[in-house]
Scaffold this motif. Sequence first.
Motif, PDB file in Angstrom:
ATOM      1  N   LEU A  24       0.839  -1.209   0.000  1.00  0.00           N
ATOM      2  CA  LEU A  24       0.000   0.000   0.000  1.00  0.00           C
ATOM      3  C   LEU A  24       0.871   1.255   0.000  1.00  0.00           C
ATOM      4  O   LEU A  24       0.665   2.174  -0.801  1.00  0.00           O
ATOM      5  N   LEU A  25       1.868   1.268   0.875  1.00  0.00           N
ATOM      6  CA  LEU A  25       2.729   2.451   0.997  1.00  0.00           C
ATOM      7  C   LEU A  25       3.489   2.714  -0.299  1.00  0.00           C
ATOM      8  O   LEU A  25       3.745   3.867  -0.660  1.00  0.00           O
ATOM      9  N   ALA A  26       3.831   1.632  -1.009  1.00  0.00           N
ATOM     10  CA  ALA A  26       4.586   1.791  -2.268  1.00  0.00           C
ATOM     11  C   ALA A  26       3.792   2.623  -3.280  1.00  0.00           C
ATOM     12  O   ALA A  26       4.374   3.205  -4.198  1.00  0.00           O
ATOM     13  N   GLN A  27       2.481   2.679  -3.135  1.00  0.00           N
ATOM     14  CA  GLN A  27       1.651   3.425  -4.090  1.00  0.00           C
ATOM     15  C   GLN A  27       1.356   4.851  -3.633  1.00  0.00           C
ATOM     16  O   GLN A  27       0.726   5.613  -4.367  1.00  0.00           O
ATOM     17  N   VAL A  28       1.768   5.211  -2.417  1.00  0.00           N
ATOM     18  CA  VAL A  28       1.487   6.569  -1.934  1.00  0.00           C
ATOM     19  C   VAL A  28       2.424   7.538  -2.647  1.00  0.00           C
ATOM     20  O   VAL A  28       3.641   7.395  -2.559  1.00  0.00           O
ATOM     21  N   VAL A 129      -5.797   2.935   2.308  1.00  0.00           N
ATOM     22  CA  VAL A 129      -6.485   1.950   3.140  1.00  0.00           C
ATOM     23  C   VAL A 129      -6.334   0.559   2.536  1.00  0.00           C
ATOM     24  O   VAL A 129      -6.385   0.391   1.317  1.00  0.00           O
ATOM     25  N   GLN A 130      -6.148  -0.423   3.388  1.00  0.00           N
ATOM     26  CA  GLN A 130      -6.164  -1.825   2.969  1.00  0.00           C
ATOM     27  C   GLN A 130      -7.062  -2.592   3.930  1.00  0.00           C
ATOM     28  O   GLN A 130      -7.008  -2.379   5.146  1.00  0.00           O
ATOM     29  N   ASP A 184      -7.548   5.206  -6.750  1.00  0.00           N
ATOM     30  CA  ASP A 184      -6.996   3.953  -7.266  1.00  0.00           C
ATOM     31  C   ASP A 184      -7.509   2.849  -6.336  1.00  0.00           C
ATOM     32  O   ASP A 184      -7.318   2.927  -5.116  1.00  0.00           O
ATOM     33  N   ILE A 185      -8.208   1.878  -6.930  1.00  0.00           N
ATOM     34  CA  ILE A 185      -8.750   0.768  -6.128  1.00  0.00           C
ATOM     35  C   ILE A 185      -8.260  -0.523  -6.767  1.00  0.00           C
ATOM     36  O   ILE A 185      -8.391  -0.695  -7.979  1.00  0.00           O
ATOM     37  N   TRP A 186      -7.673  -1.409  -5.968  1.00  0.00           N
ATOM     38  CA  TRP A 186      -7.209  -2.672  -6.535  1.00  0.00           C
ATOM     39  C   TRP A 186      -7.269  -3.797  -5.502  1.00  0.00           C
ATOM     40  O   TRP A 186      -7.406  -3.553  -4.301  1.00  0.00           O
ATOM     41  N   HIS A 187      -7.200  -5.029  -6.029  1.00  0.00           N
ATOM     42  CA  HIS A 187      -7.134  -6.212  -5.159  1.00  0.00           C
ATOM     43  C   HIS A 187      -5.801  -6.915  -5.360  1.00  0.00           C
ATOM     44  O   HIS A 187      -5.278  -6.935  -6.478  1.00  0.00           O
ATOM     45  N   THR A 188      -5.289  -7.487  -4.326  1.00  0.00           N
ATOM     46  CA  THR A 188      -4.158  -8.409  -4.427  1.00  0.00           C
ATOM     47  C   THR A 188      -4.547  -9.676  -3.670  1.00  0.00           C
ATOM     48  O   THR A 188      -5.111  -9.597  -2.570  1.00  0.00           O
ATOM     49  N   VAL A 189      -4.265 -10.827  -4.290  1.00  0.00           N
ATOM     50  CA  VAL A 189      -4.505 -12.100  -3.593  1.00  0.00           C
ATOM     51  C   VAL A 189      -3.153 -12.668  -3.188  1.00  0.00           C
ATOM     52  O   VAL A 189      -2.340 -13.019  -4.044  1.00  0.00           O
ATOM     53  N   TYR A 190      -2.899 -12.711  -1.898  1.00  0.00           N
ATOM     54  CA  TYR A 190      -1.659 -13.296  -1.383  1.00  0.00           C
ATOM     55  C   TYR A 190      -1.869 -14.797  -1.200  1.00  0.00           C
ATOM     56  O   TYR A 190      -3.000 -15.250  -0.980  1.00  0.00           O
ATOM     57  N   PRO A 249      -7.268 -12.767  -0.170  1.00  0.00           N
ATOM     58  CA  PRO A 249      -7.543 -11.587  -1.003  1.00  0.00           C
ATOM     59  C   PRO A 249      -7.671 -10.319  -0.140  1.00  0.00           C
ATOM     60  O   PRO A 249      -8.285 -10.353   0.931  1.00  0.00           O
ATOM     61  N   ARG A 250      -7.078  -9.253  -0.626  1.00  0.00           N
ATOM     62  CA  ARG A 250      -7.152  -7.983   0.107  1.00  0.00           C
ATOM     63  C   ARG A 250      -7.505  -6.838  -0.848  1.00  0.00           C
ATOM     64  O   ARG A 250      -7.081  -6.839  -2.004  1.00  0.00           O
ATOM     65  N   LEU A 251      -8.249  -5.874  -0.334  1.00  0.00           N
ATOM     66  CA  LEU A 251      -8.686  -4.713  -1.106  1.00  0.00           C
ATOM     67  C   LEU A 251      -7.857  -3.491  -0.704  1.00  0.00           C
ATOM     68  O   LEU A 251      -7.652  -3.253   0.499  1.00  0.00           O
ATOM     69  N   PHE A 252      -7.407  -2.746  -1.691  1.00  0.00           N
ATOM     70  CA  PHE A 252      -6.615  -1.536  -1.451  1.00  0.00           C
ATOM     71  C   PHE A 252      -7.351  -0.334  -2.051  1.00  0.00           C
ATOM     72  O   PHE A 252      -7.868  -0.419  -3.167  1.00  0.00           O
ATOM     73  N   ILE A 253      -7.363   0.767  -1.298  1.00  0.00           N
ATOM     74  CA  ILE A 253      -7.954   2.013  -1.809  1.00  0.00           C
ATOM     75  C   ILE A 253      -6.972   3.151  -1.534  1.00  0.00           C
ATOM     76  O   ILE A 253      -6.520   3.312  -0.391  1.00  0.00           O
TER      77      ILE A 253
END
Length: 257
Positions: A24-28, A129-130, A184-190, A249-253
């Motif tokens: 998340l921080l990498a996208q700030v 937010v995640q 920017d809204i995205w999902h990542t599945v770990y 799965p996690r949601l990022f905003i």
Amino acid sequence: MAEDWSARQYLKFEDERTRPPRDLLAQVPLQSPRRIFDLGCGPGNSTELLIERYPQAEVVGLDSSLDMLRQARERLPDCSFVAGDLATWLPPERADLLFGNAVFQWVPEHPAVLRRLLEALPQGGVLAVQMPDNTGEPALALMRQVGQSGPWAAKVAQAAAARDDLPTTGDYYDLLRPLASHIDIWHTVYNHVMAGPEAIVEWFRGSALRPFLSPLDDDMRRGFLADYTARIAAAYPRRFDGKVLLRFPRLFILAIR
Ligand SMILES: C[S@@+](CC[C@H](N)C(=O)[O-])C[C@H]1O[C@@H](n2cnc3c(N)ncnc32)[C@H](O)[C@@H]1O
């Protein structure tokens, strides 16, 4: 929150739990924010990332759990940590970044809270937010099933109803976009590699299982965990090396005011 968090239990999987806030921080996009709030800072693992990335900034960690705050203060003695409830908290003036990793899924009516926080930011301020988007995953579904099927059903009924599915990405977009210059809204599945099914149970004892276990006495807690562990073992088969994969799965905003 009625039941307190255990920092020790939460940190058993620190590396895995700290990967999403890193992502998340990498996208700030901020270069040199002056004032940052780590909302639901927990034991300070996400706060530490913020300090590393922005050593010049004033970073404040906020949490409602005294155990988490104690642990965070021990870990980062030079940082300030304050007790607060995000249900009602508002950022003071000049907050450049509100960072909330793995917390808003616990805050009632959190979409309205996110909107209120974004609205309170100055122009160019960032809300990042995640949240886990895993209520449909076997680990969470089985928790609810065990909750409904044992002698503990009445005691844990409230817990079973506590974590709703997240709204859709479209809902978040409609809610936040009118207040944002960019979103920017995205999902990542770990896929976390875990030692075995028991490790998955340990993982959730530090988070989603807490509301189920805290109303139970020791006997019932043991019974609940035995039933849950057996079901987890069936749902998460061992791989060739004996390990199991915890799909997560996690949601990022990321919204810029
Ligand atoms: C899963 S931990 C996240 C810790 C850390 N941010 C991280 O990235 O790993 C969630 C934290 O949110 C806190 N929390 C839950 N509800 C809250 C609320 N309404 N207000 C403030 N903090 C809250 C809990 O006490 C807990 O420390």
